[in-house]
Design an enzyme around this catalytic site. Structure first.
Site, PDB file in Angstrom:
ATOM      1  N   GLU A  50     -80.088  21.760  93.609  1.00 53.54           N
ATOM      2  CA  GLU A  50     -79.545  22.833  94.445  1.00 53.54           C
ATOM      3  C   GLU A  50     -80.674  23.734  94.955  1.00 53.54           C
ATOM      4  O   GLU A  50     -80.753  24.061  96.148  1.00 53.54           O
ATOM      5  CB  GLU A  50     -78.557  23.697  93.643  1.00 53.54           C
ATOM      6  CG  GLU A  50     -77.256  23.013  93.292  1.00 53.54           C
ATOM      7  CD  GLU A  50     -77.312  22.243  91.975  1.00 53.54           C
ATOM      8  OE1 GLU A  50     -78.429  21.901  91.507  1.00 53.54           O
ATOM      9  OE2 GLU A  50     -76.240  21.972  91.413  1.00 53.54           O
ATOM     10  N   GLY A  81     -83.302  29.153  80.246  1.00 51.20           N
ATOM     11  CA  GLY A  81     -82.898  29.658  81.565  1.00 51.20           C
ATOM     12  C   GLY A  81     -81.954  30.845  81.465  1.00 51.20           C
ATOM     13  O   GLY A  81     -82.101  31.855  82.151  1.00 51.20           O
ATOM     14  N   ARG A  82     -80.964  30.733  80.584  1.00 51.27           N
ATOM     15  CA  ARG A  82     -79.952  31.799  80.494  1.00 51.27           C
ATOM     16  C   ARG A  82     -80.456  33.012  79.727  1.00 51.27           C
ATOM     17  O   ARG A  82     -79.718  33.980  79.558  1.00 51.27           O
ATOM     18  CB  ARG A  82     -78.670  31.231  79.878  1.00 51.27           C
ATOM     19  CG  ARG A  82     -78.860  30.537  78.538  1.00 51.27           C
ATOM     20  CD  ARG A  82     -77.627  29.694  78.186  1.00 51.27           C
ATOM     21  NE  ARG A  82     -77.796  28.898  76.968  1.00 51.27           N
ATOM     22  CZ  ARG A  82     -78.352  27.690  76.936  1.00 51.27           C
ATOM     23  NH1 ARG A  82     -78.819  27.132  78.025  1.00 51.27           N
ATOM     24  NH2 ARG A  82     -78.436  27.023  75.792  1.00 51.27           N
ATOM     25  N   GLU A  94     -72.817  28.031  77.740  1.00 50.14           N
ATOM     26  CA  GLU A  94     -73.871  27.005  77.766  1.00 50.14           C
ATOM     27  C   GLU A  94     -74.571  26.985  76.399  1.00 50.14           C
ATOM     28  O   GLU A  94     -75.096  25.963  75.972  1.00 50.14           O
ATOM     29  CB  GLU A  94     -74.869  27.279  78.898  1.00 50.14           C
ATOM     30  CG  GLU A  94     -75.616  26.028  79.341  1.00 50.14           C
ATOM     31  CD  GLU A  94     -76.463  26.224  80.600  1.00 50.14           C
ATOM     32  OE1 GLU A  94     -77.482  26.930  80.523  1.00 50.14           O
ATOM     33  OE2 GLU A  94     -76.124  25.661  81.655  1.00 50.14           O
ATOM     34  N   HIS A 133     -54.171  45.099  87.133  1.00 48.41           N
ATOM     35  CA  HIS A 133     -53.125  44.758  88.105  1.00 48.41           C
ATOM     36  C   HIS A 133     -53.065  43.263  88.349  1.00 48.41           C
ATOM     37  O   HIS A 133     -52.534  42.825  89.368  1.00 48.41           O
ATOM     38  CB  HIS A 133     -53.386  45.514  89.411  1.00 48.41           C
ATOM     39  CG  HIS A 133     -53.313  47.005  89.199  1.00 48.41           C
ATOM     40  ND1 HIS A 133     -52.143  47.704  89.274  1.00 48.41           N
ATOM     41  CD2 HIS A 133     -54.276  47.902  88.854  1.00 48.41           C
ATOM     42  CE1 HIS A 133     -52.382  48.988  89.009  1.00 48.41           C
ATOM     43  NE2 HIS A 133     -53.663  49.128  88.748  1.00 48.41           N
ATOM     44  N   LYS A 141     -75.088  15.730  86.578  1.00 50.93           N
ATOM     45  CA  LYS A 141     -76.242  15.698  87.491  1.00 50.93           C
ATOM     46  C   LYS A 141     -76.653  14.259  87.771  1.00 50.93           C
ATOM     47  O   LYS A 141     -76.904  13.870  88.905  1.00 50.93           O
ATOM     48  CB  LYS A 141     -77.446  16.416  86.854  1.00 50.93           C
ATOM     49  CG  LYS A 141     -77.341  17.911  86.767  1.00 50.93           C
ATOM     50  CD  LYS A 141     -78.669  18.461  86.239  1.00 50.93           C
ATOM     51  CE  LYS A 141     -78.559  19.886  85.775  1.00 50.93           C
ATOM     52  NZ  LYS A 141     -79.747  20.373  85.076  1.00 50.93           N
TER      53      LYS A 141
END
Ligand code: F6P
Length: 560
Positions: free
Chosen positions: A217, A283-284, A369, A400, A524
């Site tokens: 990506e 990464g996270r 993850e 709501h 992937k």
């Protein structure tokens, strides 16, 4: 470090908790009536975060059994192992050192891991990122036509997007006027097209953020952005006609953040304009590394340092404070209680702070993850439920929409509410302070969940008997309230670190590797195999299963 995880279900505490759960009858009304000190007893402070756990479904006995479980699974040793840089990310054979990213300059003793002088490297990279951020902020850095940068576009996905975009949104009041950050993540071409639509290429800087610099990506979007830059520069009258001028344009309008600086160079970005980090940052867990370059540009180095300071305050708390006051340990163990003993499947995070509107999405990657695993770090199968489904939206919007289910549905949904005392925009509606109207909702929701409304209370309001059952609120629906003085960079850092460590605590109890993410790989791989079929390769199409083949046929028939 142990070569295999402790099986939590074999511990004394687990068995005691299981027995405790059998006759467990939550009674928040009764507990508060009987224990005047409950609110205080179950409230703890970490940094600026004031955390009230008292409206959760636990007694002092539950808490002490959960703390015993933390001891029996070796939580203390695992924390020490993480902070020391042991390879607790077993399946990738890596240290897990996001906590090192926020150690203050000159921290002592200096951290050395696997032959690396970690502190020195972290500070050097921060200095480089800050110097670059200052150049953009001051206008010293010019685009190819000599104009200063006004818009920074971060191209990344997952941890290379969710953290920066969430933090940028959260800290909007700290963003330098005249500067803006935007974010492109999805390979859906709509994302790039819409994000770039009204931008001036002469004042736009792209940050290509990818730990691996292989993510489909991100690299696709980076190439599209490069084409856009060249095309739009020409359209706005610039002379971009040969390789040299194209290279110069990329040099002034593209920088990168990655652990793979060789791949950055292959893309055509000068390594001098690349900011690095290390494979021991997941990464996270990377928003506090150079992955936060867009944020550092937007809010400036001083605010970014405050942000890091917030993380560090929680790290120190987590590392040193006894369990009874250790907020990440208490919250993580409480989640174990809900997931493994009371049958909760999900966990809602409901910020009463509009600026935190991307926080639940950020937490979804962090928690799911990390802990969405079915095998432990030694490969053995888990024998309990693991990661909950995390979700949420800001209050009061959620009230709501989906709060109905939390208040009266059949499922147990533990909730974390987050609110700050001081709003960024103190507005009045006539005599009313709008932030107070807002916070009244925050206070009311946790109260309604905890204490509900009995049938007699409903009747006493003169309600028609036929609809009394529909208007009863059972109460005993758990929530944690997290409050802070304001949503500053430091407080945001504290919130993120709090949830990082909650996630860690749960992973330790389940014995899983919270730092790998093999579950994202198969999709992937298959996408790569399927791409030729989608583009019309008949042999590749034949190799697909009947359903996938039929879907691709449909697509090809419909595509104009
Ligand atoms: O596919 C999942 C993932 O690997 C995440 O863990 C990561 O944050 C994201 O992709 C992006 O990866 P990268 O920063 O290497 O482009």
């Amino acid at each position: 470090m142990n070569s295999s995880p402790v099986d939590a279900t074999t511990t004394t505490a687990w068995n005691k908790l299981a027995a405790h759960a059998v006759n467990f009858t939550p009674d928040l009304r009764g507990w508060f009536a009987a224990e005047p000190e409950r609110a205080e007893d179950f409230t703890a402070q970490v940094g600026d975060l004031h955390v009230d756990l008292s409206k959760n479904l636990l007694t002092a006995e539950t808490r002490s059994l959960l703390m015993q479980l933390a001891d029996e699974v070796g939580l203390r040793e695992r924390i020490d192992a993480m902070f020391a840089g042991e390879h607790i990310n077993v399946t990738e054979d890596r240290a897990v050192l996001h906590t090192a990213l926020r150690r203050p300059a000159g921290a002592s003793p200096a951290l050395h891991v696997d032959g690396q002088a970690v502190d020195a490297d972290v500070q050097a990279e921060l200095d480089k990122m800050f110097a670059f951020a200052e150049k953009i902020r001051s206008g010293e850095w010019k685009g190819i036509t000599g104009e200063p940068i006004k818009t920074v576009v971060n191209i990344g996905i997952g941890g290379s997007d969710l953290g920066p975009v969430m933090a940028y949104e959260a800290l909007k009041p700290y963003v330098q006027s005249g500067l803006e950050a935007r974010f492109i993540s999805n390979i859906d071409p709509t994302d790039l097209a819409e994000t770039l639509r009204d931008l001036d290429p002469r004042t736009t800087l792209f940050i290509i953020a990818s730990k691996t610099f292989t993510t489909l990506e991100t690299l696709t979007n980076a190439r599209l952005a490069r084409e856009w830059l060249w095309r739009e520069l020409v359209a706005s009258g610039s002379e971009i006609k040969d390789d040299d001028s194209r290279r110069s344009a990329v040099a002034r309008h593209f920088v990168a953040v990655s652990t793979a600086l060789d791949k950055v160079a292959d893309f055509g970005i000068d390594p001098a304009n690349a900011f690095g980090f290390w494979d021991w940052v997941g990464g996270r867990y990377s928003v506090d590394s150079a992955i936060g370059t867009s944020l550092a540009i937007a809010i400036g180095p001083e605010n970014f340092r405050q942000f890091l300071g917030g993380f560090h305050a929680v790290d120190e708390h987590f590392r040193t404070v006894p369990w009874s006051q250790n907020v990440p340990a208490l919250m993580g163990m409480l989640n174990i209680w809900y997931t493994n003993f009371l049958g909760a499947h999900t966990h809602a995070v409901l910020p009463y702070a509009q600026y935190l509107h991307r926080f639940p999405a950020y937490l979804q990657q962090l928690t799911m993850e990390s802990n969405g695993k079915s095998v432990r770090w030694d490969g053995s199968k888990v024998n309990t439920e693991t990661g909950e489904i995390w979700w949420g939206e800001p209050g009061t919007n959620g009230q709501h929409a989906f709060y109905q289910l939390i208040h009266q549905g059949t499922r147990l949904v533990p909730v974390d509410f987050i609110a700050v005392a001081n709003p960024a925009h103190p507005l009045q509606d006539g005599d009313a302070d709008v932030h107070e109207l807002f916070l009244a909702n925050f206070f009311a929701q946790s109260k309604a969940l905890a204490f509900g409304k009995t049938a007699d209370e409903v009747r006493a309001e003169g309600t028609d008997e036929a609809i009394v059952p529909a208007r009863v609120f059972s109460g005993n629906r758990p929530s944690t309230s997290i409050m802070a003085p304001e949503l500053s960079p430091a407080v945001l850092g504290q919130l993120i670190a709090l949830y990082e460590h909650i996630t860690f605590v749960q992973g330790v109890v389940w014995g899983i590797d919270s730092f790998d993410q093999w579950g994202v790989e198969l999709g992937k791989e298959l996408a790569q195999q399927i791409t030729p079929a989608v583009s019309g390769d008949t042999q590749a199409l034949e190799e697909q299963d009947a359903s996938t083949r039929a879907r691709i046929d449909y697509y090809r028939a419909q595509r104009r």
